[in-house]
Design an enzyme around this catalytic site. Structure first.
Site, mmCIF file in Angstrom:
data_model
loop_
_atom_site.group_PDB
_atom_site.id
_atom_site.type_symbol
_atom_site.label_atom_id
_atom_site.label_comp_id
_atom_site.label_asym_id
_atom_site.label_seq_id
_atom_site.Cartn_x
_atom_site.Cartn_y
_atom_site.Cartn_z
ATOM 1 N N HIS A 174 0.880 -1.179 0.000
ATOM 2 C CA HIS A 174 0.000 0.000 0.000
ATOM 3 C C HIS A 174 0.914 1.225 0.000
ATOM 4 O O HIS A 174 1.942 1.225 0.692
ATOM 5 C CB HIS A 174 -0.852 0.073 1.284
ATOM 6 C CG HIS A 174 -2.052 -0.820 1.312
ATOM 7 N ND1 HIS A 174 -2.442 -1.487 2.461
ATOM 8 C CD2 HIS A 174 -2.958 -1.136 0.362
ATOM 9 C CE1 HIS A 174 -3.539 -2.177 2.203
ATOM 10 N NE2 HIS A 174 -3.871 -1.992 0.942
ATOM 11 N N CYS A 270 -2.316 3.213 8.937
ATOM 12 C CA CYS A 270 -3.292 2.165 8.542
ATOM 13 C C CYS A 270 -4.393 2.007 9.572
ATOM 14 O O CYS A 270 -5.508 1.619 9.231
ATOM 15 C CB CYS A 270 -2.643 0.791 8.473
ATOM 16 S SG CYS A 270 -1.208 0.620 7.489
HETATM 17 N N1 ARG Z 1 -3.084 -7.147 6.974
HETATM 18 C C1 ARG Z 1 -3.599 -6.007 6.304
HETATM 19 C C2 ARG Z 1 -3.613 -6.237 4.797
HETATM 20 O O1 ARG Z 1 -2.731 -6.886 4.304
HETATM 21 C C3 ARG Z 1 -2.799 -4.804 6.663
HETATM 22 C C4 ARG Z 1 -3.344 -3.537 6.080
HETATM 23 C C5 ARG Z 1 -2.520 -2.334 6.436
HETATM 24 N N2 ARG Z 1 -3.128 -1.174 5.964
HETATM 25 C C6 ARG Z 1 -2.544 -0.219 5.253
HETATM 26 N N3 ARG Z 1 -3.239 0.812 4.936
HETATM 27 N N4 ARG Z 1 -1.297 -0.327 4.836
HETATM 28 O O2 ARG Z 1 -4.474 -5.776 4.094
#
Ligand code: ARG
Length: 289
Positions: A174, A270
Site C-alpha cells: 500500500h 493504517c
Molecule cells: N493485513 C492487512 C492487509 O494486508 C494490513 C493492512 C494495512 N493497511 C494499510 N493501509 N497499509 O491488508
C-alpha cells in the site's frame, strides 16, 4: 468537525490468521500478541487525543481481523466517501460492515455523501490514495492491491489532481507503507518501494529540499506509515536515525509500540482514517452549496 477526526477500530478481534502480505505469518501469532495489540491500539488512540484529535470507533467483528485498518475503508475528502473494494477475499467481508459504518456517520452529519467504485475495480481506500494538503492533490498507489484504473475515478469523484505511483514490491503493498506527506510540504518516503517512473514522478513534484528519504530499516519499522498533525508525527517505535532526521526538520515525534500490528503489515496510519479533511476551508465549501 472543528477538530481533526479519525476513525479507529476496536482491536478485540484482531489477529494474524491468514497471509495476504509478506509480513503476515499466522504461525507466529500468539495470545501475548493479542494482549499487546489491545495496549498498542489504546496507546495510539491516547496519542491522537493528546494531539487534540477526536476518535470515532468501529466495533470489532469476529472473523474480520484486518478491520483494525480503517485506512483501507474508503477515500474521504470534503465529506465525500469513496468506498473501498478489497483485492483479497479475506478482507472483502469488511465491505458491507464499512458501508453501514459510513451510513451511520452520514446520519450523524460526520460525512455527506457515499460513492461506490465502478464494478471490476479494486481500491483499498486511503492506504492507496493519500491527500497532500500542501500540494492539494492525491498521491495514488497501484499495483499489489489497488487497480490503476481506479485512479481516474478518484480524480473525477473528488475533482482534484491525482499522481499515479506504481508500487514495485509486495513488501510495500500500500502506498501508505512507503509514502507520507508532512505538514509544510515535506515528504517522508522509501525510494526502493517505487518503480523508476514513479520515483521520477515523486521527485518531479517534490524538490530535493523537501524530500526525507527513509532507509530500509526505518521503512521496515513501519515508521513511514505515520499520522501527521501539524508539527506532530505519531508513528511506531522509530530507529534513532529517523528520530534525528525528523527532529532536525522541526517535527515532534510521538512513538507508540505497534509491534503486533506490524506483524500484519500495518501501523499508525493504517489504523486510522481521517474523516474531516477538506480541500478548501469549510466556510468556502458551504458558500459553494
Ligand atoms: N493485513 C492487512 C492487509 O494486508 C494490513 C493492512 C494495512 N493497511 C494499510 N493501509 N497499509 O491488508
Amino acid at each position: 468537525m472543528d477538530r481533526p477526526t479519525f476513525l479507529m477500530t476496536d482491536p478485540a478481534c484482531f489477529d494474524v490468521s491468514y497471509r495476504i502480505n509478506p509480513w503476515m505469518d499466522p504461525k507466529g501469532w500468539t495470545p501475548a500478541h493479542a494482549a499487546a495489540a489491545l495496549a498498542g491500539s489504546a496507546a495510539l488512540r491516547a496519542a491522537l487525543l493528546a494531539a487534540g484529535a477526536h476518535v470515532e470507533t468501529i466495533e470489532a467483528v469476529k472473523g474480520l481481523p484486518d478491520l483494525v485498518f480503517p485506512a483501507n475503508a474508503a477515500v474521504v475528502l470534503d465529506g465525500k466517501v469513496l468506498l473501498a473494494r478489497f483485492r483479497y477475499p479475506e478482507r472483502q467481508g469488511e465491505e458491507p460492515i464499512l458501508r453501514s459504518v459510513f451510513q451511520r456517520l452520514k446520519t450523524r452529519g460526520l460525512v455527506r455523501e457515499i460513492v461506490d467504485l465502478p464494478e471490476g475495480l479494486f481500491h483499498e481506500g486511503a492506504g492507496d490514495a493519500i491527500w497532500d494538503a500542501d500540494r492539494r492533490l492525491f498521491w495514488c498507489g497501484h499495483g499489489p492491491r489497488s487497480s490503476r484504473a481506479a485512479i481516474p475515478v478518484i480524480r473525477k469523484t473528488f475533482g482534484h489532481e491525482t499522481v499515479a505511483l506504481e508500487l514495485a514490491t509486495e513488501q510495500f503493498y500500500h502506498l501508505d507503507t512507503c509514502f507520507c506527506p508532512l505538514a509544510g510540504g515535506m515528504v517522508l518516503y522509501y525510494p526502493a518501494a517505487f518503480t523508476p517512473d514513479s520515483l521520477a514522478a515523486i521527485r518531479a513534484r517534490v524538490p530535493e529540499a523537501q524530500r526525507i528519504e527513509a532507509t530500509a530499516e526505518e521503512a521496515a519499522a513501519f515508521c513511514v506509515n505515520a499520522v501527521n498533525l501539524g508539527e506532530r508525527i505519531v508513528m511506531a517505535k522509530a530507529p534513532d536515525s529517523l528520530r534525528t532526521k525528523l527532529q532536525d526538520r522541526g517535527y515532534a515525534l510521538t512513538e507508540v509500540d505497534l509491534s503486533p500490528f506490524i506483524l500484519s503489515g500495518g501501523a499508525s496510519y493504517c489504523m486510522t482514517l481521517r474523516l474531516d479533511r477538506a480541500s478548501v476551508p469549510a466556510a468556502q465549501l458551504h458558500a459553494a452549496e
